[in-house]
Design an enzyme around this catalytic site. Structure first.
Site, PDB file in Angstrom:
ATOM      1  N   ARG A  95      -2.225  -1.551  -3.701  1.00  0.00           N
ATOM      2  CA  ARG A  95      -3.265  -0.541  -3.638  1.00  0.00           C
ATOM      3  C   ARG A  95      -3.041   0.404  -4.811  1.00  0.00           C
ATOM      4  NH1 ARG A  95      -3.947   4.695   0.273  1.00  0.00           N
ATOM      5  NH2 ARG A  95      -6.001   5.310  -0.470  1.00  0.00           N
ATOM      6  N   GLY A 122      -5.998  11.422   4.750  1.00  0.00           N
ATOM      7  CA  GLY A 122      -7.087  11.688   3.819  1.00  0.00           C
ATOM      8  C   GLY A 122      -8.360  11.209   4.516  1.00  0.00           C
ATOM      9  N   HIS A 177     -14.357   7.268   7.104  1.00  0.00           N
ATOM     10  CA  HIS A 177     -12.939   6.890   7.023  1.00  0.00           C
ATOM     11  C   HIS A 177     -12.133   8.160   7.276  1.00  0.00           C
ATOM     12  CE1 HIS A 177      -9.350   4.756   5.203  1.00  0.00           C
ATOM     13  NE2 HIS A 177      -8.976   6.035   5.153  1.00  0.00           N
ATOM     14  N   LEU A 178     -11.619   8.281   8.495  1.00  0.00           N
ATOM     15  CA  LEU A 178     -10.922   9.507   8.892  1.00  0.00           C
ATOM     16  C   LEU A 178      -9.455   9.204   9.139  1.00  0.00           C
ATOM     17  CD1 LEU A 178     -13.620  10.695  11.504  1.00  0.00           C
ATOM     18  CD2 LEU A 178     -13.577  11.118   9.030  1.00  0.00           C
ATOM     19  N   HIS A 200     -10.810   5.586  -1.211  1.00  0.00           N
ATOM     20  CA  HIS A 200     -10.831   4.760   0.009  1.00  0.00           C
ATOM     21  C   HIS A 200     -11.859   3.638  -0.126  1.00  0.00           C
ATOM     22  CE1 HIS A 200      -9.512   8.645   2.248  1.00  0.00           C
ATOM     23  NE2 HIS A 200      -8.435   7.880   2.091  1.00  0.00           N
ATOM     24  N   GLU A 232     -10.468   5.598  14.362  1.00  0.00           N
ATOM     25  CA  GLU A 232     -10.255   4.484  15.297  1.00  0.00           C
ATOM     26  C   GLU A 232      -9.729   4.946  16.646  1.00  0.00           C
ATOM     27  OE1 GLU A 232      -7.678   1.676  13.232  1.00  0.00           O
ATOM     28  OE2 GLU A 232      -8.919   1.899  11.448  1.00  0.00           O
ATOM     29  N   ASN A 233      -9.010   6.084  16.645  1.00  0.00           N
ATOM     30  CA  ASN A 233      -8.284   6.470  17.860  1.00  0.00           C
ATOM     31  C   ASN A 233      -8.730   7.744  18.553  1.00  0.00           C
ATOM     32  OD1 ASN A 233      -6.153   4.341  17.815  1.00  0.00           O
ATOM     33  ND2 ASN A 233      -5.717   5.276  15.828  1.00  0.00           N
ATOM     34  N   ASP A 274      -1.882  16.393  12.778  1.00  0.00           N
ATOM     35  CA  ASP A 274      -2.055  15.179  13.579  1.00  0.00           C
ATOM     36  C   ASP A 274      -3.061  15.442  14.697  1.00  0.00           C
ATOM     37  OD1 ASP A 274      -1.689  13.065  15.520  1.00  0.00           O
ATOM     38  OD2 ASP A 274       0.103  12.537  14.378  1.00  0.00           O
ATOM     39  N   ASN A 278       0.873  -1.168   0.000  1.00  0.00           N
ATOM     40  CA  ASN A 278       0.000   0.000   0.000  1.00  0.00           C
ATOM     41  C   ASN A 278       0.914   1.224   0.000  1.00  0.00           C
ATOM     42  OD1 ASN A 278      -1.653   2.171   0.705  1.00  0.00           O
ATOM     43  ND2 ASN A 278      -2.780   1.064   2.290  1.00  0.00           N
ATOM     44  N   ARG A 294      -5.708  18.670   3.262  1.00  0.00           N
ATOM     45  CA  ARG A 294      -6.584  19.029   2.138  1.00  0.00           C
ATOM     46  C   ARG A 294      -7.838  19.742   2.630  1.00  0.00           C
ATOM     47  NH1 ARG A 294      -6.690  12.945  -0.054  1.00  0.00           N
ATOM     48  NH2 ARG A 294      -4.751  12.522   1.071  1.00  0.00           N
ATOM     49  N   GLU A 318      -7.088  -2.276   4.826  1.00  0.00           N
ATOM     50  CA  GLU A 318      -7.050  -2.233   3.356  1.00  0.00           C
ATOM     51  C   GLU A 318      -6.175  -3.353   2.809  1.00  0.00           C
ATOM     52  OE1 GLU A 318      -5.883   1.935   3.765  1.00  0.00           O
ATOM     53  OE2 GLU A 318      -7.291   2.480   2.196  1.00  0.00           O
TER      54      GLU A 318
HETATM   55  N1  LIG Z   1      -4.032   7.910  19.055  1.00  0.00           N
HETATM   56  C1  LIG Z   1      -4.492   8.778  18.161  1.00  0.00           C
HETATM   57  N2  LIG Z   1      -5.344   9.758  18.529  1.00  0.00           N
HETATM   58  C2  LIG Z   1      -5.822  10.643  17.634  1.00  0.00           C
HETATM   59  N3  LIG Z   1      -5.502  10.630  16.330  1.00  0.00           N
HETATM   60  C3  LIG Z   1      -4.660   9.689  15.893  1.00  0.00           C
HETATM   61  C4  LIG Z   1      -4.111   8.698  16.769  1.00  0.00           C
HETATM   62  N4  LIG Z   1      -3.312   7.901  16.048  1.00  0.00           N
HETATM   63  C5  LIG Z   1      -3.358   8.352  14.777  1.00  0.00           C
HETATM   64  N5  LIG Z   1      -4.165   9.425  14.671  1.00  0.00           N
HETATM   65  C6  LIG Z   1      -4.474  10.204  13.469  1.00  0.00           C
HETATM   66  O1  LIG Z   1      -4.500   9.345  12.350  1.00  0.00           O
HETATM   67  C7  LIG Z   1      -3.817   9.954  11.237  1.00  0.00           C
HETATM   68  C8  LIG Z   1      -3.261   8.898  10.305  1.00  0.00           C
HETATM   69  O2  LIG Z   1      -4.294   8.070   9.878  1.00  0.00           O
HETATM   70  P1  LIG Z   1      -4.075   6.932   8.789  1.00  0.00           P
HETATM   71  O3  LIG Z   1      -5.378   6.261   8.588  1.00  0.00           O
HETATM   72  O4  LIG Z   1      -2.920   6.091   9.176  1.00  0.00           O
HETATM   73  O5  LIG Z   1      -3.724   7.860   7.563  1.00  0.00           O
HETATM   74  P2  LIG Z   1      -3.192   7.597   6.101  1.00  0.00           P
HETATM   75  O6  LIG Z   1      -3.496   6.158   5.740  1.00  0.00           O
HETATM   76  O7  LIG Z   1      -3.974   8.568   5.290  1.00  0.00           O
HETATM   77  O8  LIG Z   1      -1.732   7.898   6.142  1.00  0.00           O
HETATM   78  C9  LIG Z   1      -2.758  10.820  11.897  1.00  0.00           C
HETATM   79  O9  LIG Z   1      -2.419  11.909  11.087  1.00  0.00           O
HETATM   80  C10 LIG Z   1      -3.465  11.303  13.169  1.00  0.00           C
HETATM   81  O10 LIG Z   1      -4.189  12.490  12.901  1.00  0.00           O
HETATM   82  C1  LIG Z   2      -7.258   8.548  -1.531  1.00  0.00           C
HETATM   83  C2  LIG Z   2      -6.654   9.058  -0.278  1.00  0.00           C
HETATM   84  O1  LIG Z   2      -6.930  10.163   0.131  1.00  0.00           O
HETATM   85  O2  LIG Z   2      -5.821   8.228   0.373  1.00  0.00           O
HETATM   86  P1  LIG Z   2      -4.987   8.525   1.718  1.00  0.00           P
HETATM   87  O3  LIG Z   2      -5.965   8.757   2.789  1.00  0.00           O
HETATM   88  O4  LIG Z   2      -4.183   7.275   1.926  1.00  0.00           O
HETATM   89  O5  LIG Z   2      -4.144   9.744   1.455  1.00  0.00           O
HETATM   90 MG   LIG Z   3      -5.010   5.588   4.373  1.00  0.00          MG
END
Ligand SMILES: Nc1ncnc2c1ncn2[C@@H]1O[C@H](COP(=O)(O)OP(=O)(O)O)[C@@H](O)[C@H]1O
Ligand SMILES: CC(=O)OP(=O)(O)O
Ligand SMILES: [Mg+2]
Length: 386
Positions: A75, A196, A192-193, A164, A317-318, A266, A11, A225, A368
């Site tokens: 992916r 992105g 899906h937070l 996503h 999730e967190n 973050d 991925n 974004r 994923e």
């Molecule tokens: N324990 C936590 N508490 C709050 N937010 C968190 C925690 N762990 C991760 N995150 C958030 O999750 C984001 C990353 O999410 P993720 O799904 O891994 O993103 P991506 O796949 O887009 O890189 C981080 O930028 C942060 O904002």
């Molecule tokens: C499509 C997309 O936004 O993916 P990611 O959340 O991994 O950046």
């Molecule tokens: Mg992602």
């Protein structure tokens, strides 16, 4: 001879590479990992990231040269109108993905690098692309079309593709399992937070609307974004502000969202800043939540009946605080969060709604990679049977 049943999933994201090695015979996760902060020093680019993935697998005795590997699943983010199912990768498929780069500038280049490196290492193996856009291809035209001149939209393939999708598909199915129901019988709103972020409305296992559009820029407020804007903002910044198209692209994709509003993307850092009274972080959080709640309301109306609202990905999730703020004051919609359940930490799919909540509120960790492995193995199994 025993058949190879292991699938390696790559991925390759905008700034990270996640990987998992899964044995499809028993579903065992044999290896998993993440190379982060690509472009920042130790890992100069995606090719270097993939080298370190190959090294880590080799060190664990599961090198890429292993005869136990059945396939590599990738992916792939933008599949345009052409790729609506898992696809066996050929030179021509890679070329088609390259042509879609303008529609996913942060993502498709990374996906392609991952594919090219993996194909060089194992030219003998089937490699499969699983597209973020595929699950959304079933959306009705009323949700997928923008209200612009039809001929212009068709000429330039301008429509809502959504992203996503692999996550929305996996999470909506796991939610049905969590509720003890068949996917066909449940309507869910998936949030899906991650860095992105996107929302989707899934009716009986089929996506009926999603917040990302032609590109992964539309919809929710994200890490960097903007999400939704009046399209005239772009015209104004160009005509009156004098920004070039590339500058606007950079502004909206990389310098907006949470980072643009408060300097941090973050959610952990934003939580910390709010706790010490930081007003900029507070406002960024409130804007993020306001947008999220608008989509929950919109998709409630799109679905008519909602069985569950589901939170997934890094933030979903967190971030306990995000779920509290997003779900507060929705009792009239039958949505009630249980504060104690919501604050409990777990890696398992779980309900966080109160006993009296008509609509279930759930946290379902996305995977994923597992979904991509399943779709990849499914494709090669089918090909072998024929
Ligand atoms: N324990 C936590 N508490 C709050 N937010 C968190 C925690 N762990 C991760 N995150 C958030 O999750 C984001 C990353 O999410 P993720 O799904 O891994 O993103 P991506 O796949 O887009 O890189 C981080 O930028 C942060 O904002
Ligand atoms: C499509 C997309 O936004 O993916 P990611 O959340 O991994 O950046
Ligand atoms: Mg992602």
């Amino acid at each position: 001879m025993t058949r190879a049943t292991r699938v390696l999933v790559l991925n390759s994201g905008s700034s990270s590479v996640k990987y998992q090695l899964i044995d499809m015979a028993d579903g065992a996760r044999l290896a998993a990992g993440l190379v982060e902060r690509i472009g920042e020093g130790a890992v100069p680019d995606h090719a270097a990231a993939l080298d370190s993935v190959a090294e880590a697998l080799g060190a664990a005795g599961m090198g890429l040269d292993s005869p136990d590997l059945a396939a590599i699943g990738h992916r792939a983010v933008h599949g345009g109108t052409r790729f609506t199912a898992p696809t066996l990768i050929t030179d021509e498929v890679v070329q088609a993905m390259r042509e879609l780069i303008p529609l996913a500038p942060l993502h498709n280049p990374a996906n392609i690098t991952g594919i090219e490196v993996a194909r060089k290492l194992r030219p003998d193996l089937p490699q499969v692309a699983v597209f973020d856009t595929a699950f959304h291809a079933a959306m009705p035209e009323s949700a997928a079309r923008y209200a612009i001149d039809t001929a212009t939209a068709d000429r330039w393939s301008v429509r809502r593709y959504g992203f996503h999708g692999t996550s929305h598909q996996y999470v909506s199915r796991r939610t049905a399992e969590l509720l003890g129901k068949s996917p066909e019988s449940v309507n869910v709103i998936v949030l899906h937070l991650g860095n992105g972020a996107s929302a989707s409305a899934v009716a009986g296992g089929v996506c009926v609307d999603t917040s990302m559009g032609l590109t992964p820029l539309e919809g929710l407020v994200m890490g960097t974004r903007s999400g939704d804007l009046d399209p005239a903002v772009l015209l104004h910044l160009h005509r009156v502000g004098g920004l070039s198209v590339d500058e606007i692209d950079d502004l909206l994709n990389r310098r907006s969202g949470l980072v643009g509003l408060c300097g941090d993307n973050d959610m952990r850092e934003i939580d910390r800043r709010i706790a010490v009274g930081d007003q900029r972080a507070r406002l960024a959080f409130d804007i993020y939540i306001h947008r999220l709640r608008k989509y929950v309301g919109a998709y409630y109306a799109v679905l008519g009946r909602v069985d569950a609202v589901v939170f997934t990905a890094g933030v979903g999730e967190n971030a306990v605080s995000v779920r509290v703020a997003a779900m507060s004051g929705l009792e009239a919609l039958g949505i009630e969060l249980d504060r104690t359940l919501n604050a409990a930490r777990s890696r398992e799919p779980r309900l966080v709604s109160g006993a009296g909540s008509r609509v279930a509120v759930a946290v379902v960790p996305t995977d994923e990679e597992l979904e991509i492995a399943g779709q990849t193995f499914g494709l090669i199994e089918n090909a072998q049977e024929r």
